[in-house]
Design an enzyme around this catalytic site. Structure first.
Site, PDB file in Angstrom:
ATOM      1  N   GLY A   1       0.819  -1.210   0.000  1.00  0.00           N
ATOM      2  CA  GLY A   1       0.000   0.000   0.000  1.00  0.00           C
ATOM      3  C   GLY A   1       0.849   1.255   0.000  1.00  0.00           C
TER       4      GLY A   1
ATOM      5  N   GLY B   1      -1.560   9.147  -7.006  1.00  0.00           N
ATOM      6  CA  GLY B   1      -0.527   8.121  -6.869  1.00  0.00           C
ATOM      7  C   GLY B   1       0.833   8.536  -7.398  1.00  0.00           C
ATOM      8  CB  SER B   2       1.935  10.699 -10.204  1.00  0.00           C
ATOM      9  OG  SER B   2       1.209   9.981 -11.170  1.00  0.00           O
TER      10      SER B   2
ATOM     11  N   GLY C   1     -13.478  -8.154 -36.317  1.00  0.00           N
ATOM     12  CA  GLY C   1     -14.513  -8.323 -35.285  1.00  0.00           C
ATOM     13  C   GLY C   1     -14.138  -9.420 -34.303  1.00  0.00           C
TER      14      GLY C   1
ATOM     15  CD  GLU D   1       5.419  -1.194  -9.641  1.00  0.00           C
ATOM     16  OE1 GLU D   1       6.270  -0.338  -9.335  1.00  0.00           O
ATOM     17  OE2 GLU D   1       5.139  -2.166  -8.933  1.00  0.00           O
TER      18      GLU D   1
END
Ligand code: TGC
Ligand code: FAD
Length: 387
Positions: A134, A141-142, A344, A367
C-alpha cells in the site's frame, strides 16, 4: 534456416543454461495451466487463486531472494524471464508474482530485521502468506511524497490512520506492507489481516486486469506493534526502492504479452482469406507485423542488458524508467494493432489481443505512469526536476 518469429535475434542464445531452464519451466506452466483458463477468468473478473500453489511450488515467489529464506536464489535475468513468460499468459498473473516478490518480500528482506525475515519470508515463498503493498492514496498516486496516511507512536504500538487505493492482491492478502508518514518521515509497517480497524474493499467494474484482485485499504486507528515496523529504512526511498525492483520485472513482462499477440495474428492472418488471398499476404499486414517484430526485438535486447546490469549491481533507476516506458508502450501499441488485424473476432476474449490491450492500460499506468517515467529521464538528462 528460418528465424524464430518471436526471437529474431536469437536473444535466447545469450542466456545461461539455468536461465533457459527457468524460461522453459515457466513457459510450460503458462501453456498448461494459465492459457486454458485465463479467458474465462478474465470474463468472470476472477483471480485464478488455484494457480498459487503451483506458482509457489515452481519457486516463482521471491525467486531472487536467498535460499535460507525458502527462496530460489535466482538471478535478475531469471526473474525477468519469469515475468515475461507469466505475462505471455496474462498481466494479472505476473502482477500477482510482482507484488508478492518485489513489493512485499523484497522490503521485508531489504528493510526488515532478521526476526521479521524468518517470520514471514519462508511462508510467503511457499504461497501460504500472501502480501499486498500500500503506497498509492486516492488523492494522487504519482506523487507519493504527498502522503496522508499517518502512523503515531503510542507505547509499544503505532496507531495507523488513512487509506490506500488501487492495491493489487488487497482482498487476498494476509499481510499488507503499508507506507505511512510518521514524525520521523515515511516508514513501512506490516499490517496483518484481521487487525481491528483494518479493512480491504475490492474495486469492482474494472475493464483491465480483470483476472487480478484490486482493492482499497482503510485504516481506522489500527494498532500495529513496533515489532511489525520495518526498522531499516526511513523516507520515500524505502517504497521507491521496492518500485525499482518491481518496475524491473515489469520491463520484461509486456514482452510476453506482445509476443502472445503477434503469435496470434501470425496464425490468424495466415488463414483469413479476403479478396482471394490470406491477409498475411498483403503488404500492409506484413508491414504491421514486421514493425511488431522490430519493436519486440529491441525490447528483448533492452531488458537483457538491463538484467545484466542489475546482476552486476550497476542498474540505475533511470534505466529502469526508460525500459518500463519503452516496453509498456511497445506492448500496448502491438496489442491494439493485433486487435485490429483480428477484425470483429478481436473484440471477444476468445482471442487474447483485447485482453492484453486492456490489461496493458493498467501496466502502463501502475508502477509510475508513462509521463512519470518520461520525466525521470528528462530529469536525468537535464538535471532539472520538471514534476
Ligand atoms: P525524489 O526526491 O526523486 O526521491 C526521494 C528519495 O527516493 C530516492 N529515489 C529512489 N530510490 C530507489 N529507486 C527509485 N526509483 C528512486 N527514485 C528516487 C531518491 O534518491 C531520494 O532519496 P534520498 O535519500 O535523497 O531521500 O522523490 P520525488 O518526490 O521527487 O518523486 C519522484 C517520482 C515522481 C519519480 C516518484 O514519486 C515516483 O516514482 N512516482 C510514481 C509513484 C509510483 O510509481 N507508484 C507505484 C505504486 S505501486 C504500484 O503501482 C504497484 S502495481 C504492481 C502490480 O500490480 O504489478
Ligand atoms: P495520478 O497520479 O492522479 O495521475 C493522473 C494523470 O496525471 C496521469 O496521466 C499522470 O501521468 C499525469 N501526471 C502526473 N504527474 C504529472 C506531472 N508532473 N506532469 C504531467 N502529468 C502528470 N498502487 C500501490 O501502491 N500498490 C498496488 O499494488 C497498486 N496496484 C495497482 C493495480 C492497478 C490495476 C492499478 C490501475 C493501479 C495500481 N496501483 C497500485 C496504483 C498506481 O501505481 C497508480 O494508479 C499510479 O501510480 C498513478 O496514480 P493515480 O492513479 O493516482 O494517477
Amino acid at each position: 534456416m528460418a528465424l524464430n518469429p518471436h526471437d529474431l535475434f536469437d536473444v535466447r542464445s545469450l542466456l545461461s543454461e539455468e536461465e533457459r531452464a527457468v524460461q522453459d519451466t515457466v513457459a510450460r506452466f503458462t501453456n498448461e495451466r494459465v492459457l486454458p483458463i485465463i479467458g474465462d477468468a478474465f470474463d468472470q473478473g476472477r483471480f485464478p487463486r488455484e494457480l498459487v500453489e503451483d506458482i509457489a511450488g515452481l519457486g516463482l515467489l521471491g525467486s531472487s531472494l536467498p535460499e535460507q529464506y525458502g527462496c530460489a536464489g535466482l538471478n535478475a535475468v531469471s526473474y525477468g524471464l519469469i515475468c515475461q513468460e507469466l505475462e505471455r499468459g496474462d498481466s494479472g498473473i505476473r502482477s500477482f508474482v510482482s507484488v508478492q516478490s518485489s513489493l512485499c518480500m523484497y522490503p521485508i528482506f531489504a528493510y526488515g530485521s532478521e526476526e521479521q525475515r524468518m517470520r514471514w519470508l519462508p511462508d510467503m515463498a511457499a504461497g501460504k502468506v500472501i502480501g499486498c503493498f500500500g503506497l498509492t492514496e486516492p488523492h494522487g498516486g504519482s506523487d507519493p511524497a504527498n502522503m496522508k496516511t499517518h502512523a503515531r507512536r503510542d507505547g509499544d504500538d503505532w496507531v495507523l490512520n488513512g487509506s490506500k487505493m488501487w492495491i493489487t492482491n488487497g482482498n487476498l492478502a494476509d499481510i499488507a506492507i503499508v507506507w505511512a508518514q510518521t514524525d520521523d518521515g515515511i516508514q513501512g509497517f506490516v499490517v496483518e489481516k484481521g487487525t481491528p480497524g483494518f479493512e480491504a474493499q475490492e474495486i469492482k467494474h474494472k475493464m483491465s486486469l480483470r483476472a487480478s484482485v484490486t482493492s482499497a485499504l482503510y485504516f481506522d486507528n489500527v494498532r500495529v506493534p513496533e515489532a511489525n515496523r520495518l526498522p531499516n529504512v526511513k523516507g520515500l526511498k524505502g517504497p521507491l526502492g521496492c518500485l525499482t525492483q518491481a518496475r524491473y520485472g515489469i520491463t520484461w513482462g509486456p514482452i510476453g504479452a506482445a509476443t502472445a499477440c503477434l503469435e496470434e495474428v501470425l496464425a490468424y492472418t495466415g488463414e483469413r482469406i479476403l479478396f482471394d488471398r490470406p491477409v498475411a499476404a498483403t503488404q500492409s499486414a506484413q508491414i504491421k507485423m514486421a514493425e511488431m517484430a522490430r519493436r519486440i526485438t529491441l525490447a528483448q535486447l533492452l531488458v537483457l542488458q538491463l538484467g545484466r546490469l542489475k546482476d552486476a549491481g550497476a542498474m540505475q533507476p533511470a534505466q529502469v524508467s526508460l525500459a518500463k516506458w519503452n516496453n509498456c508502450r511497445m506492448a500496448i501499441d502491438i496489442a491494439r494493432e493485433c486487435r485490429d488485424l483480428l477484425g470483429g473476432a478481436g473484440i471477444t476474449t476468445e482471442h487474447a489481443a483485447i485482453r492484453h490491450a486492456l490489461n496493458l492500460e493498467s501496466v502502463i499506468t501502475y508502477e509510475g505512469t508513462e509521463t512519470v517515467h518520461q520525466l525521470v529521464i528528462g530529469r536525468e538528462l537535464t538535471g532539472i526536476n520538471a514534476f
